[in-house]
Design an enzyme around this catalytic site. Structure first.
Site, short mmCIF file in Angstrom:
data_model
loop_
_atom_site.label_atom_id
_atom_site.label_comp_id
_atom_site.label_asym_id
_atom_site.label_seq_id
_atom_site.Cartn_x
_atom_site.Cartn_y
_atom_site.Cartn_z
N ARG A 104 16.47 -9.36 -4.06
CA ARG A 104 17.35 -10.21 -3.26
C ARG A 104 18.73 -9.61 -3.05
O ARG A 104 19.28 -8.97 -3.95
CB ARG A 104 17.48 -11.58 -3.94
CG ARG A 104 16.18 -12.36 -3.95
CD ARG A 104 16.22 -13.54 -4.92
NE ARG A 104 15.01 -14.33 -4.82
CZ ARG A 104 13.87 -14.06 -5.47
NH1 ARG A 104 13.79 -13.00 -6.26
NH2 ARG A 104 12.80 -14.83 -5.31
N HIS A 129 13.48 -8.59 -0.23
CA HIS A 129 12.62 -7.43 0.04
C HIS A 129 12.87 -6.82 1.41
O HIS A 129 11.95 -6.34 2.08
CB HIS A 129 11.15 -7.81 -0.11
CG HIS A 129 10.75 -8.18 -1.51
ND1 HIS A 129 11.32 -7.60 -2.62
CD2 HIS A 129 9.83 -9.08 -1.97
CE1 HIS A 129 10.76 -8.11 -3.71
NE2 HIS A 129 9.87 -9.01 -3.34
N HIS A 203 4.98 -3.74 -5.18
CA HIS A 203 4.79 -5.17 -5.42
C HIS A 203 3.31 -5.47 -5.71
O HIS A 203 2.75 -6.43 -5.18
CB HIS A 203 5.28 -5.96 -4.21
CG HIS A 203 5.62 -7.39 -4.52
ND1 HIS A 203 4.67 -8.35 -4.75
CD2 HIS A 203 6.81 -8.01 -4.62
CE1 HIS A 203 5.25 -9.51 -4.97
NE2 HIS A 203 6.56 -9.34 -4.91
N ASP A 276 10.44 -14.93 -13.35
CA ASP A 276 10.74 -14.23 -12.10
C ASP A 276 12.15 -13.68 -12.25
O ASP A 276 13.07 -14.07 -11.55
CB ASP A 276 10.65 -15.18 -10.91
CG ASP A 276 10.69 -14.44 -9.56
OD1 ASP A 276 10.77 -13.20 -9.57
OD2 ASP A 276 10.64 -15.11 -8.52
N GLU A 343 7.67 -5.06 -11.49
CA GLU A 343 8.26 -4.28 -10.40
C GLU A 343 9.46 -3.50 -10.93
O GLU A 343 10.55 -4.06 -11.09
CB GLU A 343 8.69 -5.21 -9.27
CG GLU A 343 7.58 -6.07 -8.71
CD GLU A 343 8.11 -7.24 -7.91
OE1 GLU A 343 8.72 -7.00 -6.85
OE2 GLU A 343 7.93 -8.38 -8.35
#
Length: 379
Positions: A104, A129, A203, A276, A343
């Site tokens: 982000r 992204h 991803h 996350d 990631e």
């Protein structure tokens, strides 16, 4: 490499049994198409252990990763689809190289060398992204090559100045290599003719039971990180503060099942709806050394995955936004938390936090980054 034996409580052993042949769910023809005037296709990497990886040059995507369990039975441990058409219409991010900037960027803008660059707003008020037409919707030029480490596919993308709002004519090369040690190695290289921000990652969603075979809540995870970039809202934009997670429900420096604490009332977990978060690895944040990042163990199959990276951090994501609307390659529905991502990356919103490790790439410099996903089994 340091820390390569970090906290491994049970020895991992490479599967020595011959892998059993799997049923083909798609063919190369399913990936042959033309997008924006460029040809797409499917590439296959195989090693002597029965491990097989398929890739497409549409978004430089990992399509499948076939690995044996402790009985030698193969399963595809990467979520995804069976054709180019499905990747175009369902979820182009599955298994894709994300760029030029993964994760982000607050308010979908940044300032660089006195100029403000406006990006697409596609996640709350932020850019996620790099927007909906970023690298994962581009067709790369690709070729199969031989390397010292094993068979490889080299994919190259030319991204023009201003594409997705980012400055610079950018050249990106992503090389996937499959080694005889059951390692899928991803090498990223990039150059630009104008200062720009880069944060490249892949991803790919993993489920070590096999894609579509239930959730990942029983997967046992280790992450070599004592801290995270603090987030306070469900927009998941870093405040700029580095927050210790030692001893909290986000701490994976010792092994924990994913589902053990995922519904914790801890504020960071509650606002994210699970994991996350950007985990800051316990390493020098600037020198690009290859170190242990994380591991995942699935007890039923015995499959074990280790992650090594030159990147300073990793986004650990537990499929919180999977909601049953996607049907995967084997015809199984991807329900809530049916996959997890590790990631490897620089920090989210680094362009707006000068004290974070820099993501600026200058003309004349070359970005080099490597991440390895290594597969084995535990008896």
């Amino acid at each position: 490499m340091k820390k390569l034996a970090f906290l491994f409580l049970i020895a991992a052993v490479a599967c020595q049994q011959p892998a059993k042949k799997e049923e083909a769910l798609y063919t190369k023809a399913d990936f042959e198409s033309s997008i924006d005037g460029k040809q797409t296709t499917l590439y296959t990497l195989e090693n002597a252990n029965g491990m097989k990886v398929t890739l497409t040059n549409y978004g430089a995507k990992i399509v499948s990763i076939m690995v044996p369990d402790r009985k030698g039975e193969l399963a595809d441990v990467a979520l995804g689809f069976r054709s180019i058409e499905e990747y175009q219409t369902l979820d182009a991010g599955q298994g894709a190289v994300v760029g030029p900037y993964a994760n982000r960027i607050a308010n979908a803008q940044f300032e660089l060398n006195g100029e403000v660059y406006q990006l697409e707003v596609n996640n709350h008020n932020a850019n996620l992204h790099s927007g909906t037409q970023s690298f994962y919707r581009q067709v790369y030029d690709a070729q199969e090559i031989k390397t010292e480490d094993g068979p490889a596919v080299e994919m190259t993308l030319l991204s023009p100045d201003g594409a997705s709002g980012f400055p610079g004519n950018k050249e990106v090369t992503v090389t996937y290599t499959l080694t005889e040690n059951n390692e899928l190695k991803i090498d990223y290289q990039a150059t630009t003719d104008k200062a720009t921000h880069f944060n490249l990652t892949n991803h790919v969603y993993f489920n070590l039971k096999g894609e579509g075979n239930g959730d990942i809540l029983d997967h046992i995870v280790v992450i070599d990180a004592d801290s995270t970039t603090e987030v306070l809202t469900n927009e998941l934009i870093p405040t700029g503060k580095i927050m210790s997670i030692k001893g909290t429900d986000m701490d994976f420096t010792i092994p924990h099942p994913v589902g053990e604490r995922i519904d914790s009332e801890m504020h960071a977990l509650a606002v994210a709806g699970g994991y996350d978060h950007n985990y800051i690895l316990n390493k020098d944040q600037e020198d690009g050394e290859m170190t242990f990042c994380a591991s995942v163990y699935e007890p039923e199959s015995g499959r074990y995955m280790e992650v090594f990276t030159t990147e300073p951090a990793v986004q650990f994501y537990t499929g919180n936004f999977l909601d049953g609307t996607l049907t995967g390659r084997s015809g199984k529905i991807y329900e809530h938390r049916y996959g997890l991502c590790l990631e490897t990356q620089h920090y989210p919103d680094s362009p707006n936090h000068p004290h974070f490790p820099s993501t600026v790439l200058e003309p004349g410099d070359t970005l080099n980054s490597t991440t390895i996903y290594k597969f084995s089994v535990k008896e």
